[in-house]
Scaffold this motif. Structure first.
Motif, PDB file in Angstrom:
ATOM      1  N   UNK A  45      -4.828  -1.100  12.476  1.00  0.00           N
ATOM      2  CA  UNK A  45      -3.529  -0.577  12.079  1.00  0.00           C
ATOM      3  C   UNK A  45      -3.516   0.911  12.373  1.00  0.00           C
TER       4      UNK A  45
ATOM      5  N   UNK B  46       3.164  -8.454   7.486  1.00  0.00           N
ATOM      6  CA  UNK B  46       2.253  -7.918   6.488  1.00  0.00           C
ATOM      7  C   UNK B  46       0.813  -8.151   6.919  1.00  0.00           C
ATOM      8  N   UNK B  47       0.030  -7.122   6.805  1.00  0.00           N
ATOM      9  CA  UNK B  47      -1.388  -7.246   7.126  1.00  0.00           C
ATOM     10  C   UNK B  47      -2.174  -6.840   5.897  1.00  0.00           C
ATOM     11  N   UNK B  48      -3.119  -7.673   5.546  1.00  0.00           N
ATOM     12  CA  UNK B  48      -3.916  -7.361   4.361  1.00  0.00           C
ATOM     13  C   UNK B  48      -4.833  -6.184   4.640  1.00  0.00           C
ATOM     14  N   UNK B  49      -5.020  -5.429   3.596  1.00  0.00           N
ATOM     15  CA  UNK B  49      -5.828  -4.226   3.749  1.00  0.00           C
ATOM     16  C   UNK B  49      -7.249  -4.570   4.187  1.00  0.00           C
TER      17      UNK B  49
ATOM     18  N   UNK C 241      -7.699   5.218   6.259  1.00  0.00           N
ATOM     19  CA  UNK C 241      -6.294   5.324   5.895  1.00  0.00           C
ATOM     20  C   UNK C 241      -6.035   6.627   5.168  1.00  0.00           C
TER      21      UNK C 241
ATOM     22  N   UNK D 189       0.817  -1.191   0.000  1.00  0.00           N
ATOM     23  CA  UNK D 189       0.000   0.000   0.000  1.00  0.00           C
ATOM     24  C   UNK D 189       0.858   1.250   0.000  1.00  0.00           C
TER      25      UNK D 189
ATOM     26  N   UNK E  79      -8.319   0.788   9.767  1.00  0.00           N
ATOM     27  CA  UNK E  79      -7.232   1.754   9.744  1.00  0.00           C
ATOM     28  C   UNK E  79      -7.599   2.977  10.571  1.00  0.00           C
TER      29      UNK E  79
END
Lengths: 333, 146
Positions: B107, B53-56, B80, B39, B61
């Motif tokens: 996140x 890693x974290x998936x969107x 985000x 991203x 966010x």
């Protein structure tokens, strides 16, 4: 005795392997006409009218090595054969099949009963010759080359030439692209699927404990930290980003931090880092400490900092002033 | 008949795959260039060597942008980069709502200049929600950095 192929131009019928005697008999009985075409069997010699081949009219003489070819006298075409400068092969084949006489079998002389190989060879030759030269299309531009092929030992030369020209294009090996296409599609699919998932790089942080009442901790902070230092590697970061590990200042950069943390772990056996940063410490300095701890595999604990006491007074007036200004603006306008 | 067999052999033509390969490679190049594996960072999150890693799609966010010189308290944005400004309570409510739908990660995209205490405040408020794990966003270290 040389064998001959005879093409009945009236019936479009090809009869192979006739001996000169049989042809003479055919001529006598009217089965074969003077306008029919003939040539030596198994060669690509241009077809010639029987009337122009004296050796057939007088069967006792052996046929000459090369039958004469007279272009002006052989231009007469059988009606259904399309006249082309360059005959298309498939068409010729079909017509040739039609022209092949099932009834003419009884006239075929035993050259056919040799072996399978001979049969195939003969047939291939026959097909080749029929496509290019076999039919009276010989009057086309092939004609010019023909006598050269027939010079000398005509059997060998002809076969070599024919087989080369025939299998040349067929033997061009093409690169098999199917496997490449497979791989390419796999890649396309891979990109398609992965394009939809976007990964964000993150650090997981432990849940800050909510228990320490800020005021109480602020009171007994020094003592608490001293006690904690027995269990945790104490990392303190002040508002300017200066790092102290176990109360000793350390340069605020990755390699120095990891080195110091590693020594602390090995000498004291503590495996958890307690991060005690001030409220106003920039976030990036705290992340640097997290990262250093992660680098050598330390567990991380975070002490919740006391709420701003130093900075807030400094901020508070600004905040108040901003609010006042906000409030004042509408009044002024 | 032999003639028939031979003629059918000659007609045995392969499909010409070259244009197909061309198109496929075009597609591949397009996907390669257009795919975005990580991203884009809309805030200047601190660099870190390690990270997960974290998936969107699997995280909520929250953004703590760089504090403005005049402003006292860094604002908290939902989403985000650019989202509505929210209070801590609203953020917790949003996280709780997302957690109900199975999105159990949060996140925090916090700018490097945001006070550490502020980040922890938000993290503490958000982690009140049952079963939520808190992550802080980081970015790849610049290649020049040690």
């Amino acid at each position: 005795m040389a064998a001959w192929d005879v093409f009945h131009s009236d019936r479009l019928e090809l009869v192979r392997g006739l001996s000169a005697d049989q042809i003479a008999a055919g001529l006598a009985s009217g089965e074969i006409r003077n306008d029919d075409l003939a040539r030596p069997s198994g060669t690509n010699t241009p077809w010639a009218r029987i009337a122009d081949l004296p050796e057939l009219l007088q069967p006792a003489e052996p046929p000459p090595a090369e039958p004469l070819f007279d272009e002006t006298k052989t231009v007469e075409m059988p009606a259904p054969v399309p006249v082309r400068d360059w005959p298309v092969e498939e068409d010729e084949d079909e017509e040739d099949e039609e022209a092949e006489p099932p009834a003419g079998a009884e006239r075929i002389v035993p050259t056919w009963e040799l072996t399978e190989d001979d049969l195939g060879q003969e047939d291939r030759d026959q097909q080749r010759s029929s496509s290019r030269v076999g039919l009276p299309v010989v009057a086309s531009r092939d004609h010019g080359d023909r006598p050269e092929f027939d010079e000398g030992d005509e059997e060998e030369d002809d076969e070599a030439t024919v087989s080369l020209s025939r299998s040349g294009p067929a033997r061009v090996e093409e690169l098999d692209l199917a496997a490449m296409v497979d791989v390419a599609f796999q890649l396309v699919l891979f990109f398609l699927v992965t394009a939809t998932t976007i990964l964000y790089k993150t650090l997981e942080i432990p849940k800050p404990s909510t228990e320490p009442p800020p005021g109480a901790v602020a009171q007994g902070r020094q003592r608490t930290l001293d006690e904690l230092q027995e269990d945790f590697i104490l990392v303190e970061i002040d508002a300017e980003g200066n790092v102290r590990i176990d109360r000793e200042p350390v340069a605020a950069e990755m390699s120095a931090l990891t080195e110091r943390l590693r020594t602390a772990r090995e000498t004291t056996g503590r495996t958890t880092m307690l991060l005690s940063a001030e409220f106003a410490t920039p976030h990036r300095n705290a992340v640097l400490a997290y990262d250093a701890a992660n680098d050598i595999g330390l567990a991380i604990a975070i002490a919740k900092p006391a709420p701003p006491q130093g900075p807030p007074p400094a901020f508070a007036p600004g905040q108040g002033a901003a609010k006042q200004a906000m409030a004042a603006e509408p009044a002024a306008s | 008949m032999l003639l028939r067999r031979e003629s059918s052999e000659e007609r045995d033509e392969h499909i010409d795959m070259t244009p197909m390969v061309d198109v496929v490679f075009q597609l591949m190049t397009f996907m390669l260039l257009s795919s975005q594996m990580t991203g884009g960072e809309l805030v200047d999150v601190p660099p870190a060597r390690h990270g997960v890693g974290v998936e969107e799609s699997s995280a909520t966010f929250l953004t703590l942008p760089k504090p403005m010189p005049g402003a006292t308290e860094p604002e908290l944005l939902l989403g985000h980069g650019s989202g509505p400004s929210v209070t801590l309570e609203q953020a917790s409510a949003a996280v709780a709502e997302a957690a109900k739908n199975g999105v159990r990660k949060v996140i925090l995209q916090a700018d490097g200049d945001v006070p550490h205490g502020r980040v922890l405040e938000v993290a503490a408020a958000v982690s009140q929600v049952e079963g939520v794990t808190v992550h802080v966003g980081v970015q790849e270290q610049e290649s020049g950095a040690p």
